[in-house]
Scaffold this active site. Structure first.
Site, PDB file in Angstrom:
ATOM      1  N   GLY A  12       0.815  -1.212   0.000  1.00 40.30           N
ATOM      2  CA  GLY A  12       0.000   0.000   0.000  1.00 40.30           C
ATOM      3  C   GLY A  12       0.845   1.257   0.000  1.00 40.30           C
ATOM      4  N   THR A  14       1.627   3.343  -2.251  1.00 36.93           N
ATOM      5  CA  THR A  14       1.202   4.502  -3.044  1.00 36.93           C
ATOM      6  C   THR A  14       0.134   5.319  -2.333  1.00 36.93           C
ATOM      7  OG1 THR A  14      -0.417   3.152  -4.244  1.00 36.93           O
ATOM      8  CG2 THR A  14       1.771   3.393  -5.238  1.00 36.93           C
ATOM      9  N   GLY A  15      -0.385   4.817  -1.217  1.00 34.77           N
ATOM     10  CA  GLY A  15      -1.335   5.589  -0.428  1.00 34.77           C
ATOM     11  C   GLY A  15      -0.616   6.595   0.449  1.00 34.77           C
ATOM     12  N   LYS A 134     -11.848  -5.684  10.715  1.00 38.58           N
ATOM     13  CA  LYS A 134     -10.503  -5.589  11.287  1.00 38.58           C
ATOM     14  C   LYS A 134     -10.339  -6.582  12.434  1.00 38.58           C
ATOM     15  CE  LYS A 134      -9.785  -0.739   9.992  1.00 38.58           C
ATOM     16  NZ  LYS A 134      -9.391   0.615  10.449  1.00 38.58           N
TER      17      LYS A 134
END
Length: 331
Positions: A12, A14-15, A134
């Site tokens: 992740g 690129t977040g 979660k």
């Protein structure tokens, strides 16, 4: 001399948070890898982020959470895996968890959480599975015997502070302000780059092994009444306070009955999630109602020395709030 720091894989990257995690991992001298979808390389914004990470020293690996071969290859290169995908993709970590368990080599897995403690929220009937997903991932990790750390950082500072916790606004009000509940329940606000720093410092710390690491910096914990008072002092003006009761807010969240908070129209999912988060923090007190250590967690701010750390109120200006943490891990 061979680098003794753990090799870290970021999923992740690129977040917003993922990019900070990769940068912090490099800054703290960890050999750093990022698992990146092929499509990201052709996206103008994501490709710029990837180029900056690659130039800084991050090893980019092509793959995804759905590709077993690329996941296995990436996991077998590292010691620590950090997943920073969006909550909508949180259940996509199941294949990754199986591969980590089968590899037997990962000494720490930090799953995609980075918010309120999923096991301690009191809004399970309102959040459309936001937190239960979660918790499901937590139970799977624990059942597989994977070493873990859960990062519970509460609110990212950029999400609610710019509007003074006013749904639908992007800047603080200057005449009338809505206060939810009695206005005394406290929320916690942390900058993403500080969350990233705490996370990377935790990966090799035995005190955070198989624990939920909570970030609750004393100078970043405020009730709505306190935030309004800080803002009033900054602009030199008293605001009209409109108090919205718990019952009124619940009616708006559930989409039935007239509610004058924003407009007369009902607010369906997922647009009502902003109000669910406000209800959780500022009415139910989900971010601060429990003692961290007696509930089995670790208080991240007690594991650090904070140098020259101003309080949130020192950085409250028109349109934005700031807080700066200088973080030094205590060993």
């Amino acid at each position: 001399m061979e680098n003794s720091k753990s090799k870290v894989l970021i999923i992740g990257a690129t977040g917003s948070l993922g990019h900070h995690l990769a940068e912090c991992s490099l800054r703290f001298s960890h050999p750093t890898f990022a698992l990146v979808r092929q499509s990201a390389f052709s996206d103008p914004l994501k490709s710029l982020k990837l180029r900056s990470l690659s130039d800084a020293g991050v090893t980019l690996l092509q793959g995804s959470l759905e590709d077993e071969s690329s996941l296995a290859d990436a996991v077998n290169r590292v010691d620590v895996v950090i997943c920073a995908v969006a909550t909508k993709d949180v259940l996509s970590q199941k294949l990754l968890i199986r591969i980590i368990a089968e590899s037997g080599r990962i000494k720490r897995f930090i799953p995609a959480e980075f918010g309120c403690d999923a096991d301690k929220t009191q809004v399970s009937d309102l959040d459309h599975g936001f937190y239960s997903k979660k918790s499901e991932i937590r139970r799977l990790i624990e059942a597989q015997g994977i070493p873990y750390t859960y990062i519970c950082c509460n609110f990212f500072m950029r999400l609610f502070l710019p509007s003074l916790v006013q749904p639908g606004r992007t800047s603080p009000p200057r005449d009338k302000v809505t206060v939810f509940g009695h206005g005394n329940a406290k929320g916690v606000f942390v900058k993403e780059k500080d969350v990233a720093a705490f996370t990377i410092k935790a990966v090799d710390d035995p005190r955070t092994l198989n624990k939920a690491l909570h970030l609750r910096p004393p100078g970043n914990v405020y009730s709505m009444n306190e935030l309004v008072e800080i803002w009033e002092a900054k602009i030199g003006k008293k605001l009209e306070r409109v108090f919205v009761s718990e019952q009124e807010l619940l009616r708006r969240i559930n989409g039935n009955g007239f509610f004058s908070l924003l407009a007369n129209a009902e607010t369906p999912y997922p647009d009502n999630m902003e109000m669910v988060f406000i209800y959780s923090a500022f009415v139910k007190g989900d971010q601060t109602y429990f003692d961290i250590e007696s509930s089995g967690g670790v208080d991240g701010t007690k594991l650090t020395k904070t140098e020259n750390k101003p309080r949130l109120s020192d950085h409250l200006i028109v349109g934005m709030f700031f807080s700066i943490l200088s973080i030094c891990w205590v060993f």
